[in-house]
Design a protein around this motif. Sequence first.
Motif, PDB file in Angstrom:
ATOM      1  N   THR A  67       0.785  -1.208  -0.055  1.00  0.00           N
ATOM      2  CA  THR A  67      -0.120  -0.192   0.232  1.00  0.00           C
ATOM      3  C   THR A  67       0.890   1.946  -0.124  1.00  0.00           C
ATOM      4  N   GLY A  68      -0.097   2.103  -0.162  1.00  0.00           N
ATOM      5  CA  GLY A  68       0.912   3.729  -0.431  1.00  0.00           C
ATOM      6  C   GLY A  68       0.516   4.867  -0.884  1.00  0.00           C
ATOM      7  N   ASN A  69       1.004   5.072  -1.877  1.00  0.00           N
ATOM      8  CA  ASN A  69      -0.050   6.857  -2.702  1.00  0.00           C
ATOM      9  C   ASN A  69       0.030   6.765  -4.110  1.00  0.00           C
ATOM     10  N   LEU A 252      12.749  -5.783  -3.084  1.00  0.00           N
ATOM     11  CA  LEU A 252      11.328  -5.448  -3.925  1.00  0.00           C
ATOM     12  C   LEU A 252      11.025  -3.753  -4.046  1.00  0.00           C
ATOM     13  N   PRO A 253      10.634  -3.718  -5.627  1.00  0.00           N
ATOM     14  CA  PRO A 253      10.741  -2.016  -6.064  1.00  0.00           C
ATOM     15  C   PRO A 253       9.915  -1.682  -5.289  1.00  0.00           C
ATOM     16  N   HIS A 254      10.560   0.075  -4.677  1.00  0.00           N
ATOM     17  CA  HIS A 254       9.242   0.774  -4.242  1.00  0.00           C
ATOM     18  C   HIS A 254       8.562   1.378  -4.686  1.00  0.00           C
ATOM     19  N   LYS A 255       8.762   1.788  -6.394  1.00  0.00           N
ATOM     20  CA  LYS A 255       8.672   2.264  -7.170  1.00  0.00           C
ATOM     21  C   LYS A 255       8.041   1.987  -8.909  1.00  0.00           C
ATOM     22  N   GLU A 275       3.470   5.328  -5.473  1.00  0.00           N
ATOM     23  CA  GLU A 275       4.590   5.577  -4.007  1.00  0.00           C
ATOM     24  C   GLU A 275       4.391   4.149  -2.610  1.00  0.00           C
ATOM     25  N   LEU A 276       5.283   2.781  -2.757  1.00  0.00           N
ATOM     26  CA  LEU A 276       4.707   1.868  -1.901  1.00  0.00           C
ATOM     27  C   LEU A 276       5.024   2.083  -0.838  1.00  0.00           C
TER      28      LEU A 276
END
Length: 293
Positions: A67-69, A252-255, A275-276
């Motif tokens: 989850t994120g934006n 893991l990628p966060h973007k 953006e996670l």
Amino acid sequence: MDSLGNRGLSRRLLTPWIMAGTVACLCLVTPGLWGKEKITVEELVASHLDSIGTAEARARVESITATGNGSAIPRIGGSGKLVGSARMLSEPGKSLIYMNFATPDYAEEALLFDGESVEVGQMSPGQRSPLGNLLKTQELPLREGLIGGTLSRDWPFLNLPERDPKLKYKGLRKLDGVKYHEVEYKARKGKTDFRIRLYFEQETFRHVLSDYRMSISASMGSRPIDSSQQSETRYVLIEEFSDFRQEGGLTLPHKYVIRYTREGNATLKIDWELELEEFTFNQPLQGAFKIDP
């Protein structure tokens, strides 16, 4: 086109995580493969899986929730920027990417494969986004688990024997001055008009970009003058992954950025950026793979 240029990785996004990945993550490289100009598909797959995590760490993960934006940014053919929340859910054979913008003209973006069918959300009643329309028409990337890359537990490289795709190693390809391993991906089951290419960092073998392209010939008009005003329509869908960090024993990628381009009589370019920030693993997801009407 020989270079993905504006449709691919921008230098602004690329430089920081390439530098960091090269310095900090050489430990992930399979011994003997660093710097090789050409490798086999089998070597690439093994090294790519190692870049995600050990076999034991990968086997422990049954589901991923991130989850994120999220934001939607028109580049050509629109204006304004929408910002909201983002959520990604996945388990083997199922995936959901969801962004909530909560505006009258664009309530949500939702891309779903529930194990049987592909569904996409609606911007507003009766209207899908250009991205939703494209992936509803060309369902294979969602059905095959390609959309979302390693952020998805349905990523086909995690279970290649079951997917059994046709993989062809195309060698090193230079994008914005940096070399990447290029792999052509063809599914064994299902059809698509997309030409699919996947790109992996030369040193770390992380998957950082997916490239989907297709063209539709111009339609014939009822009059010669109408036909002359029509042109071929080209679609390009790019997925970019960056800001790799450890989560639950996995890297893991966060973007995550989805770049949509349609070129023809009118050009349209839109980016969706996620953006996670929070990751949870092995959370029960029964009943989660649905899009509310």
